[in-house]
Scaffold this motif. Structure first.
Motif, PDB file in Angstrom:
ATOM      1  N   TYR A 131     -40.034  16.749 -33.294  1.00 16.77           N
ATOM      2  CA  TYR A 131     -38.630  16.850 -33.688  1.00 16.77           C
ATOM      3  C   TYR A 131     -37.697  16.798 -32.480  1.00 16.77           C
ATOM      4  O   TYR A 131     -36.490  16.662 -32.649  1.00 16.77           O
ATOM      5  CB  TYR A 131     -38.386  18.148 -34.457  1.00 16.77           C
ATOM      6  N   ILE A 132     -38.251  16.929 -31.276  1.00 10.56           N
ATOM      7  CA  ILE A 132     -37.436  16.883 -30.060  1.00 10.56           C
ATOM      8  C   ILE A 132     -37.481  15.469 -29.498  1.00 10.56           C
ATOM      9  O   ILE A 132     -38.526  15.038 -29.014  1.00 10.56           O
ATOM     10  CB  ILE A 132     -37.950  17.877 -28.999  1.00 10.56           C
ATOM     11  N   PRO A 133     -36.385  14.726 -29.562  1.00 15.63           N
ATOM     12  CA  PRO A 133     -36.401  13.353 -29.039  1.00 15.63           C
ATOM     13  C   PRO A 133     -36.604  13.336 -27.529  1.00 15.63           C
ATOM     14  O   PRO A 133     -36.194  14.250 -26.817  1.00 15.63           O
ATOM     15  CB  PRO A 133     -34.999  12.815 -29.409  1.00 15.63           C
ATOM     16  N   TYR A 134     -37.252  12.267 -27.065  1.00 19.09           N
ATOM     17  CA  TYR A 134     -37.431  11.991 -25.639  1.00 19.09           C
ATOM     18  C   TYR A 134     -38.353  12.992 -24.937  1.00 19.09           C
ATOM     19  O   TYR A 134     -39.338  12.591 -24.303  1.00 19.09           O
ATOM     20  CB  TYR A 134     -36.084  11.952 -24.904  1.00 19.09           C
ATOM     21  N   LEU A 135     -38.058  14.286 -25.009  1.00 13.19           N
ATOM     22  CA  LEU A 135     -38.802  15.283 -24.236  1.00 13.19           C
ATOM     23  C   LEU A 135     -40.016  15.833 -24.975  1.00 13.19           C
ATOM     24  O   LEU A 135     -40.957  16.314 -24.341  1.00 13.19           O
ATOM     25  CB  LEU A 135     -37.873  16.448 -23.854  1.00 13.19           C
ATOM     26  N   GLY A 136     -39.992  15.791 -26.310  1.00 11.06           N
ATOM     27  CA  GLY A 136     -41.062  16.404 -27.092  1.00 11.06           C
ATOM     28  C   GLY A 136     -42.438  15.835 -26.795  1.00 11.06           C
ATOM     29  O   GLY A 136     -43.426  16.572 -26.733  1.00 11.06           O
ATOM     30  N   PRO A 174     -27.613   7.510 -28.264  1.00 12.86           N
ATOM     31  CA  PRO A 174     -28.683   8.155 -27.487  1.00 12.86           C
ATOM     32  C   PRO A 174     -28.173   9.253 -26.561  1.00 12.86           C
ATOM     33  O   PRO A 174     -28.844  10.270 -26.378  1.00 12.86           O
ATOM     34  CB  PRO A 174     -29.287   6.983 -26.692  1.00 12.86           C
ATOM     35  N   SER A 175     -26.995   9.053 -25.972  1.00 14.66           N
ATOM     36  CA  SER A 175     -26.463  10.081 -25.062  1.00 14.66           C
ATOM     37  C   SER A 175     -26.127  11.367 -25.814  1.00 14.66           C
ATOM     38  O   SER A 175     -26.391  12.471 -25.321  1.00 14.66           O
ATOM     39  CB  SER A 175     -25.218   9.560 -24.346  1.00 14.66           C
ATOM     40  N   ILE A 176     -25.581  11.230 -27.041  1.00 10.97           N
ATOM     41  CA  ILE A 176     -25.277  12.411 -27.853  1.00 10.97           C
ATOM     42  C   ILE A 176     -26.573  13.116 -28.247  1.00 10.97           C
ATOM     43  O   ILE A 176     -26.663  14.359 -28.223  1.00 10.97           O
ATOM     44  CB  ILE A 176     -24.473  12.018 -29.105  1.00 10.97           C
ATOM     45  N   VAL A 177     -27.590  12.339 -28.612  1.00 11.09           N
ATOM     46  CA  VAL A 177     -28.886  12.923 -28.974  1.00 11.09           C
ATOM     47  C   VAL A 177     -29.453  13.709 -27.805  1.00 11.09           C
ATOM     48  O   VAL A 177     -29.918  14.850 -27.959  1.00 11.09           O
ATOM     49  CB  VAL A 177     -29.864  11.815 -29.411  1.00 11.09           C
ATOM     50  N   PHE A 178     -29.406  13.115 -26.619  1.00 11.34           N
ATOM     51  CA  PHE A 178     -29.967  13.768 -25.433  1.00 11.34           C
ATOM     52  C   PHE A 178     -29.187  15.027 -25.077  1.00 11.34           C
ATOM     53  O   PHE A 178     -29.771  16.077 -24.805  1.00 11.34           O
ATOM     54  CB  PHE A 178     -29.959  12.785 -24.260  1.00 11.34           C
ATOM     55  N   LEU A 179     -27.860  14.951 -25.094  1.00 10.54           N
ATOM     56  CA  LEU A 179     -27.042  16.116 -24.745  1.00 10.54           C
ATOM     57  C   LEU A 179     -27.160  17.222 -25.789  1.00 10.54           C
ATOM     58  O   LEU A 179     -27.062  18.406 -25.461  1.00 10.54           O
ATOM     59  CB  LEU A 179     -25.577  15.688 -24.595  1.00 10.54           C
ATOM     60  N   SER A 180     -27.375  16.828 -27.050  1.00 10.40           N
ATOM     61  CA  SER A 180     -27.494  17.841 -28.101  1.00 10.40           C
ATOM     62  C   SER A 180     -28.709  18.730 -27.888  1.00 10.40           C
ATOM     63  O   SER A 180     -28.702  19.907 -28.273  1.00 10.40           O
ATOM     64  CB  SER A 180     -27.571  17.164 -29.476  1.00 10.40           C
ATOM     65  N   LEU A 181     -29.764  18.184 -27.276  1.00  8.49           N
ATOM     66  CA  LEU A 181     -30.954  18.990 -27.002  1.00  8.49           C
ATOM     67  C   LEU A 181     -30.613  20.159 -26.082  1.00  8.49           C
ATOM     68  O   LEU A 181     -31.038  21.295 -26.310  1.00  8.49           O
ATOM     69  CB  LEU A 181     -32.042  18.126 -26.366  1.00  8.49           C
ATOM     70  N   PHE A 182     -29.846  19.883 -25.043  1.00  9.58           N
ATOM     71  CA  PHE A 182     -29.479  20.925 -24.086  1.00  9.58           C
ATOM     72  C   PHE A 182     -28.456  21.885 -24.688  1.00  9.58           C
ATOM     73  O   PHE A 182     -28.520  23.102 -24.454  1.00  9.58           O
ATOM     74  CB  PHE A 182     -28.931  20.296 -22.804  1.00  9.58           C
ATOM     75  N   MET A 229     -13.480  11.746 -33.172  1.00  8.62           N
ATOM     76  CA  MET A 229     -14.579  12.381 -32.431  1.00  8.62           C
ATOM     77  C   MET A 229     -15.926  11.997 -33.033  1.00  8.62           C
ATOM     78  O   MET A 229     -16.903  11.751 -32.318  1.00  8.62           O
ATOM     79  CB  MET A 229     -14.414  13.902 -32.442  1.00  8.62           C
ATOM     80  N   ALA A 230     -15.974  11.944 -34.366  1.00  7.18           N
ATOM     81  CA  ALA A 230     -17.210  11.524 -35.039  1.00  7.18           C
ATOM     82  C   ALA A 230     -17.548  10.091 -34.676  1.00  7.18           C
ATOM     83  O   ALA A 230     -18.724   9.752 -34.494  1.00  7.18           O
ATOM     84  CB  ALA A 230     -17.053  11.685 -36.547  1.00  7.18           C
ATOM     85  N   LYS A 231     -16.524   9.229 -34.535  1.00  9.21           N
ATOM     86  CA  LYS A 231     -16.768   7.837 -34.153  1.00  9.21           C
ATOM     87  C   LYS A 231     -17.366   7.758 -32.752  1.00  9.21           C
ATOM     88  O   LYS A 231     -18.229   6.921 -32.469  1.00  9.21           O
ATOM     89  CB  LYS A 231     -15.456   7.040 -34.204  1.00  9.21           C
ATOM     90  N   LEU A 232     -16.907   8.631 -31.853  1.00  9.01           N
ATOM     91  CA  LEU A 232     -17.435   8.633 -30.490  1.00  9.01           C
ATOM     92  C   LEU A 232     -18.901   9.042 -30.445  1.00  9.01           C
ATOM     93  O   LEU A 232     -19.628   8.690 -29.508  1.00  9.01           O
ATOM     94  CB  LEU A 232     -16.619   9.581 -29.621  1.00  9.01           C
ATOM     95  N   MET A 233     -19.345   9.792 -31.460  1.00 10.22           N
ATOM     96  CA  MET A 233     -20.738  10.258 -31.493  1.00 10.22           C
ATOM     97  C   MET A 233     -21.687   9.178 -31.996  1.00 10.22           C
ATOM     98  O   MET A 233     -22.900   9.325 -31.878  1.00 10.22           O
ATOM     99  CB  MET A 233     -20.854  11.498 -32.379  1.00 10.22           C
TER     100      MET A 233
END
Length: 342
Positions: A232-237, A289-297, A331-335
């Motif tokens: 469930y953890i993208p990239y790092l899982g 992808p950047s939002i996905v990655f930042l959301s993890l942190f 803001m939603a569009k930026l995500m």
């Protein structure tokens, strides 16, 4: 025009301040929010099963009871499996530590060293740290029984309302058809994503466990379960799940064996993430992808390490909330990812 231009930075400042206050508040009660969010997460996974049983003409209360019973059995079996394996693993840590020291000593002869920079001592410190970290994770996992019980009970109560919840919402929102449509559409996309992600993780976990069983790696089923969970953890899982079996393969087969196990797990992950998951999920995620990655942190900071497991569903909820207002829709569009088009 001037008023509109001046309102943009003011709006950004206002929303940023609200976000900071909300983040601090959620972090303060993270120990409560975490189990609640996980309960909702499991509810979203299991509620389609309730509706499926009802479509098969199983009475509402019976269908909910069967799903709750299934969930309790699954939770108990998972806890017993993980606890038993972790206790065995904990007992074998001294032996693994000795094997690691031996491996590092054999590896040390091939590395340059000096009295000022003793590479051997550094390697031994790293090895000790890694095993100490593993032991700490095991201890933490064994002490989460109360939290798991709370999640199971809360999920059961949520499932009890599963049959009547849609009717209640429809009644309350009958005069707000647009909002009802958005909530229904978002709920469907979120549940679809969670179900697909769960199915993909299950395939990846089973594939990894079979691979490790063939390679005779200790606790192969446990590492398969860990692969399922951390999927469930993208990239790092993937890297977090691959580290323990690769380390055990290093003890048992040496460097070449560890590389072979890593490549095998990587191929399984490559297939499910780049072939299977895109074919099933399509573009339903709609997050960059950047939002996905930042959301993890971010969610890891707010809820602790477990927050990373449900970071994507929580971020999708945030996006839905932002889309519900004309003032925050930008803001939603930026995500969204660059490839998404309305």
């Amino acid at each position: 025009m001037d008023t509109d231009d001046n309102s943009v930075p003011a709006s950004i400042l206002l929303y940023s301040t609200a976000a900071v206050i909300l983040t601090i508040g959620m972090r303060e009660i993270g120990s409560i929010l975490g189990p609640i969010f996980f309960s909702i997460f499991f509810f979203l996974i299991l509620s389609p099963l309730v509706h499926w049983l009802q479509r098969k003409h199983v009475p509402g209360s019976v269908s909910v009871g069967l799903v709750i019973l299934f969930f309790i059995i699954f939770a108990i079996a998972s806890v017993l499996l993980v606890t038993g394996s972790l206790l065995q693993l904990s007992a074998q840590i001294p032996g693994y530590q000795a094997q690691l020291m031996s491996t590092l000593e054999n590896f040390e002869r091939y590395l340059p060293s000096s009295d000022q920079y003793p590479v051997g001592g550094l390697l031994r410190d790293v090895g000790t740290f890694l095993l100490g970290l593993t032991a700490g994770i095991i201890t933490g996992a064994l002490s989460t029984g109360t939290t798991i019980a709370f999640i199971v009970i809360t999920t059961a109560f949520l499932l009890l309302d599963a049959a009547s919840a849609p009717k209640k919402m429809e009644k309350e929102l009958k005069d707000q058809t647009v909002l009802l449509s958005r909530v229904t559409e978002f709920g469907k996309s979120l549940v679809d994503f969670i179900l697909i992600r769960t199915e993909i993780n299950l395939i990846g976990g089973i594939g990894t466990a079979i691979l490790l069983l063939i390679g005779r790696i200790d606790f192969a089923v446990l590492w398969g379960f860990l692969t399922f969970l951390l999927g469930y953890i993208p990239y790092l899982g993937f890297y977090l799940a691959a580290f323990p079996p690769v380390l055990l393969a290093l003890f048992k087969y040496g460097v070449l064996g560890a590389i072979a196990v890593f490549v095998g797990i990587w191929l399984v992950n490559l297939f499910i993430e780049n072939v299977l998951f895109p074919s099933l999920a399509g573009k339903s995620l709609k997050l960059s992808p950047s939002i996905v990655f930042l959301s993890l942190f971010y969610w890891g900071y707010v809820l602790g390490g477990s927050g990373a497991l449900i970071a994507i569903p929580l971020t999708m909820v945030v996006k839905m909330i932002l889309e519900s207002s004309d003032n925050t829709r930008w803001m939603a569009k930026l995500m969204e990812s660059g490839g998404n088009k309305e």
